[in-house]
Design an enzyme around this catalytic site. Structure first.
Site, PDB file in Angstrom:
ATOM      1  N   GLU A 186     -16.704 -11.855  15.630  1.00 48.21           N
ATOM      2  CA  GLU A 186     -16.167 -12.604  16.778  1.00 48.21           C
ATOM      3  C   GLU A 186     -14.643 -12.785  16.705  1.00 48.21           C
ATOM      4  O   GLU A 186     -14.006 -13.035  17.729  1.00 48.21           O
ATOM      5  CB  GLU A 186     -16.863 -13.971  16.874  1.00 48.21           C
ATOM      6  N   ASP A 205     -28.416 -12.306  23.646  1.00 45.74           N
ATOM      7  CA  ASP A 205     -29.886 -12.325  23.648  1.00 45.74           C
ATOM      8  C   ASP A 205     -30.324 -13.410  24.622  1.00 45.74           C
ATOM      9  O   ASP A 205     -29.488 -14.182  25.085  1.00 45.74           O
ATOM     10  CB  ASP A 205     -30.431 -12.618  22.232  1.00 45.74           C
TER      11      ASP A 205
HETATM   12  N1  SAH Z   1     -26.421 -14.879   9.261  1.00 47.37           N
HETATM   13  C1  SAH Z   1     -26.316 -14.593  10.675  1.00 47.37           C
HETATM   14  C2  SAH Z   1     -26.385 -15.852  11.450  1.00 47.37           C
HETATM   15  C3  SAH Z   1     -26.210 -15.701  12.918  1.00 47.37           C
HETATM   16  S1  SAH Z   1     -26.623 -17.188  13.695  1.00 47.37           S
HETATM   17  C4  SAH Z   1     -25.007 -13.862  10.893  1.00 47.37           C
HETATM   18  O1  SAH Z   1     -23.937 -14.355  10.484  1.00 47.37           O
HETATM   19  O2  SAH Z   1     -25.082 -12.777  11.478  1.00 47.37           O
HETATM   20  C5  SAH Z   1     -26.326 -16.763  15.359  1.00 47.37           C
HETATM   21  C6  SAH Z   1     -24.905 -16.911  15.817  1.00 47.37           C
HETATM   22  O3  SAH Z   1     -24.811 -16.446  17.141  1.00 47.37           O
HETATM   23  C7  SAH Z   1     -24.449 -18.360  15.848  1.00 47.37           C
HETATM   24  O4  SAH Z   1     -23.085 -18.426  15.494  1.00 47.37           O
HETATM   25  C8  SAH Z   1     -24.712 -18.808  17.294  1.00 47.37           C
HETATM   26  O5  SAH Z   1     -23.644 -19.565  17.813  1.00 47.37           O
HETATM   27  C9  SAH Z   1     -24.870 -17.509  18.098  1.00 47.37           C
HETATM   28  N2  SAH Z   1     -26.152 -17.322  18.810  1.00 47.37           N
HETATM   29  C10 SAH Z   1     -26.455 -16.175  19.462  1.00 47.37           C
HETATM   30  N3  SAH Z   1     -27.686 -16.244  20.003  1.00 47.37           N
HETATM   31  C11 SAH Z   1     -28.191 -17.460  19.698  1.00 47.37           C
HETATM   32  C12 SAH Z   1     -29.437 -18.101  19.958  1.00 47.37           C
HETATM   33  N4  SAH Z   1     -30.409 -17.479  20.622  1.00 47.37           N
HETATM   34  N5  SAH Z   1     -29.623 -19.365  19.477  1.00 47.37           N
HETATM   35  C13 SAH Z   1     -28.642 -19.990  18.799  1.00 47.37           C
HETATM   36  N6  SAH Z   1     -27.453 -19.410  18.506  1.00 47.37           N
HETATM   37  C14 SAH Z   1     -27.208 -18.159  18.943  1.00 47.37           C
END
Ligand code: SAH
Length: 240
Positions: free
Chosen positions: A19, A208
């Site tokens: 990001e 998503d």
């Molecule tokens: N270990 C993983 C964690 C990702 S968590 C990694 O670093 O790839 C998901 C991230 O995307 C969070 O920062 C959140 O803000 C965002 N996000 C995207 N889709 C989401 C969803 N369906 N629910 C909650 N957060 C989501």
């Protein structure tokens, strides 16, 4: 905006490397400092003084990052960008926050409404459910988003310490808070900003739909969506 406040940087926070990587690569005169394990990159983006940091996912990480950024760099505006789960909006769409809420803050057994937070104001306490983003920044981001991409929305973004991958929960977020997107950092950054009286904005590209497909959609679309929100911010920064 006064001349004094124009000299302050714009703060930019993303949760994941994908990001913020593109923005950091575009910074001119990148000066870095590490505080509490967080790396702050200070430089100029399209001629605008900025400080960019990756906070890692979640409310505590993002609030700590915002607080340090505010104390160490005095930003005039903090922008949280990245990806999110869409609630009734399509993958690839952009959502700019009008308001932010913490959907997992639950004092309801004690009779307070869901998401109702308290903060200290000296000896007093102040309560709120939604925090309003900076109107002007949100309008500019939305306007630019609309000129580039079809699906650009202004609405409530719901934040919690959970990756939402459940259509019932996603519907509930919309019915309860009017949410258009769900993620894990926006409202905690908003709260840190509000406590310090610093304006904030949240810009998210939908990776998503916060449903059964999310465990497959997120890894498939997150990178492309992260690039989209970063490119939009880079294009818009000179107007903020
Ligand atoms: N270990 C993983 C964690 C990702 S968590 C990694 O670093 O790839 C998901 C991230 O995307 C969070 O920062 C959140 O803000 C965002 N996000 C995207 N889709 C989401 C969803 N369906 N629910 C909650 N957060 C989501």
């Amino acid at each position: 905006m006064t001349e004094a406040s124009r000299q302050k940087p714009i703060g930019i926070i993303g949760a994941m490397t994908m990001e913020v990587k593109g923005l950091i690569a575009r910074l001119e005169e990148d000066k870095t400092r590490e505080i509490a394990g967080l790396v702050f990159h200070q430089g100029r983006l399209d001629g605008v003084d900025c400080v960019v940091a990756k906070c890692a996912p979640g409310k505590v990480n993002s609030a700590v990052c915002a607080q340090i950024m505010i104390l160490e760099y005095s930003p005039r505006l903090v922008i949280n960008l990245g990806v999110a789960g869409g609630v009734g909006v399509g993958i690839g769409d952009l959502v700019v926050a009008s308001q932010c809420v913490q959907h997992d803050f639950d004092p309801t057994p004690l009779g307070d409404p869901l998401g109702c937070l308290s903060i200290c104001r000296g000896e007093e306490e102040e309560s709120f459910i939604q925090l309003h983003s900076d109107k002007q920044a949100a309008e500019v981001l939305l306007e630019e988003a609309k000129t580039i991409y079809g699906g650009a929305h202004l609405g409530v973004i719901a934040t919690g310490d959970a990756f939402v991958a459940d259509p019932a929960k996603s519907r509930w977020l919309n019915e309860t808070f009017g949410a258009k997107a769900v993620e894990m950092e926006g409202a905690s950054i908003a709260q840190a900003c509000y406590m310090n009286r610093v304006p904030f904005a949240v810009l998210r590209a939908i990776s998503d739909n916060a449903n059964d497909e999310s465990p497959a959609d997120f890894p498939a679309f997150a990178k492309e969506c992260a690039d989209k929100s970063a490119q939009l911010l880079a294009k818009t920064i000179a107007r903020l």
